[in-house]
Design a protein around this motif. Structure first.
Motif, short mmCIF file in Angstrom:
data_model
loop_
_atom_site.label_atom_id
_atom_site.label_comp_id
_atom_site.label_asym_id
_atom_site.label_seq_id
_atom_site.Cartn_x
_atom_site.Cartn_y
_atom_site.Cartn_z
N SER A 10 -1.97 5.28 -28.61
CA SER A 10 -1.87 4.22 -27.61
C SER A 10 -3.12 3.37 -27.63
O SER A 10 -4.13 3.72 -28.22
N LYS A 11 -3.04 2.19 -26.99
CA LYS A 11 -4.17 1.26 -26.96
C LYS A 11 -5.31 1.79 -26.09
O LYS A 11 -6.40 1.26 -26.13
N ASN A 12 -5.03 2.82 -25.30
CA ASN A 12 -6.06 3.41 -24.47
C ASN A 12 -6.80 4.55 -25.16
O ASN A 12 -7.47 5.34 -24.53
N GLU A 13 -6.62 4.65 -26.50
CA GLU A 13 -7.34 5.65 -27.28
C GLU A 13 -7.97 4.98 -28.49
O GLU A 13 -7.34 4.16 -29.15
N GLN A 14 -9.22 5.29 -28.75
CA GLN A 14 -9.95 4.71 -29.87
C GLN A 14 -10.67 5.83 -30.62
O GLN A 14 -11.25 6.71 -30.01
N TYR A 23 -11.16 7.45 -24.89
CA TYR A 23 -9.82 7.42 -24.31
C TYR A 23 -9.92 7.11 -22.82
O TYR A 23 -10.96 7.23 -22.19
N ARG A 24 -8.80 6.68 -22.26
CA ARG A 24 -8.70 6.43 -20.83
C ARG A 24 -7.41 7.07 -20.30
O ARG A 24 -6.34 6.92 -20.91
N ASN A 25 -7.53 7.78 -19.23
CA ASN A 25 -6.34 8.36 -18.59
C ASN A 25 -5.59 7.29 -17.81
O ASN A 25 -6.12 6.21 -17.53
N THR A 26 -4.36 7.60 -17.45
CA THR A 26 -3.54 6.66 -16.70
C THR A 26 -4.21 6.29 -15.38
O THR A 26 -4.62 7.16 -14.61
N GLY A 27 -4.33 4.99 -15.15
CA GLY A 27 -4.95 4.52 -13.92
C GLY A 27 -6.46 4.53 -13.93
O GLY A 27 -7.10 4.23 -12.93
N GLN A 28 -7.05 4.90 -15.06
CA GLN A 28 -8.52 4.99 -15.17
C GLN A 28 -9.05 3.75 -15.87
O GLN A 28 -8.52 3.33 -16.91
N SER A 29 -10.10 3.13 -15.33
CA SER A 29 -10.65 1.91 -15.93
C SER A 29 -11.78 2.20 -16.91
O SER A 29 -11.89 1.52 -17.93
N ASN A 30 -12.60 3.20 -16.63
CA ASN A 30 -13.73 3.52 -17.50
C ASN A 30 -13.29 4.36 -18.70
O ASN A 30 -12.39 5.21 -18.59
N THR A 50 -18.31 7.32 -20.12
CA THR A 50 -19.19 6.24 -20.56
C THR A 50 -19.62 5.36 -19.40
O THR A 50 -20.53 4.54 -19.56
N LYS A 51 -18.93 5.49 -18.25
CA LYS A 51 -19.24 4.73 -17.03
C LYS A 51 -19.14 3.22 -17.24
O LYS A 51 -19.87 2.43 -16.63
#
Length: 381
Positions: A10-14, A23-30, A50-51
């Motif tokens: 997914s686009k929320n994983e690099q 990565y970012r969990n659902t609903g997570q911005s950082n 990473t804050k």
């Protein structure tokens, strides 16, 4: 340590070099950072926030964090595998950016090179009390072989000052998590020799005679500059290396107070303002008029560029002063302490203490450690 890549779905994983993942969990911005560690009995993900929601900044954080966790697992303690050379490179990049004198940076780089020659590719976990003992023996042997002389304790002490700066930088920036215990090598503290009023008058007379008897303009100019530099040092208490960094614009004559404000921009300890006596004003005016100096010209140093080494002419003045002391049999004082150009600064401190100036005021002006001021002859009296 081995790492593994994770399949990106997914686009929320690099995922990028060395198996590092964001990565970012659902609903997570950082963004979250993780890397898989697999060594012997330890197999787990190292996870940190990473804050930041900015992907570019998150990648920078990940690269920095990964450098900190390149470790070896031994007895459940993290021991960094970074080498001394790698840490020294990072330290110098930081140190070179500081607002310090060119001479101070040059000396630190010189000491750092000597430390690199010995520690080089040794990992930080290999640095301990035994290795520092070995370094002392290595340093003494190399110096003896090269010069035929014995390495002084003062020089070795300066090596360890530079060494501790590197280690402290590593601990402050997270490259070292486990404290490295090294030998606390220090030289014996000695009182620096100084000149009393009679001796100072004889020094002035000697230099004035040299000026009058000089047959060549170059010799006369050197003795005139040496005279004014000595007068400036003993009237202000400025360190020799700080004096060589002074520019015309750093000195302000106060007519009402009949003194001079001296802005020490690149001091040994910190930026500060010193107060110069009458001698500073007269020597300052002569130097400006004689050499036609502008605001951004150095007052006593012949360097008008950012050289990292002392120019030959400036160094000659130090040697001239030392030879003058030998010729006048003033090189050693009555207590057996050697004297040189730095003794002019200590003479200023002694005169001020004798005249009743408080130690706290003198400390703020000269930047000298209060413990040295308390152990001076004048303070004892």
């Amino acid at each position: 340590m081995s790492t593994r890549l994770k399949t990106i779905t997914s686009k929320n994983e690099q995922s990028f070099s060395e198996g590092m993942e964001l990565y970012r969990n659902t609903g997570q911005s950082n963004w979250m950072f993780r890397v898989y560690i697999s060594e012997k009995s330890v197999k787990k993900y190292y996870v940190r926030s990473t804050k930041t929601s900015d992907l570019k900044k998150a990648k920078q954080f990940a690269i920095s964090e990964f450098a900190k966790i390149q470790v070896k697992q031994t007895d459940n303690k993290l021991i960094h595998q970074i080498t001394f050379n790698q840490l020294a490179d990072k330290f110098w990049e930081y140190y070179d950016s500081l607002s310090l004198s060119d001479l101070k940076k040059y000396n630190t780089k010189l000491k750092l090179g000597l430390l690199r020659d010995y520690y080089g590719n040794k990992t930080l976990q290999e640095i301990n009390k035994q290795s520092t003992d070995s370094y002392m023996n290595h340093r003494r042997n190399q110096y003896k072989k090269k010069t035929g002389k014995t390495l002084s304790n003062k020089t070795l002490h300066q090596d360890f000052i530079c060494f501790r700066k590197v280690i402290t930088y590593g601990m402050d920036n997270g490259y070292i998590e486990k404290e490295i215990r090294i030998v606390k090598y220090s030289r014996e503290s000695k009182r620096r020799g100084w000149f009393n009023n009679v001796e100072w008058k004889s020094l002035r007379k000697y230099m004035n005679d040299k000026i009058k008897k000089s047959t060549y303009d170059d010799d006369k100019s050197q003795w005139e500059t040496l005279y004014d530099m000595c007068l400036f040092l003993i009237s202000s208490g400025v360190r020799v290396e700080d004096c060589l960094q002074l520019k015309v614009i750093h000195c302000t004559i106060r007519t009402k107070q009949n003194d001079m404000l001296i802005q020490v921009v690149k001091g040994k300890t910190e930026e500060r303002t010193s107060v110069g006596m009458l001698g500073c004003i007269s020597s300052f005016k002569r130097m400006v008029i004689r050499n036609n100096l502008k605001d951004n010209d150095y007052l006593f140093s012949d360097r008008h560029s950012k050289s990292r080494q002392r120019d030959r002419t400036t160094w000659n003045r130090v040697v001239m002063f030392r030879n003058m002391l030998i010729d006048m049999k003033l090189r050693v004082d009555s207590q057996g302490n050697k004297r040189d150009m730095k003794s002019l600064r200590h003479s200023y401190i002694m005169f001020r203490l004798i005249n009743g100036v408080s130690i706290s005021d003198l400390w703020s002006q000269t930047g000298t450690s209060t413990c040295l001021l308390y152990t001076s002859d004048a303070a004892d009296e």
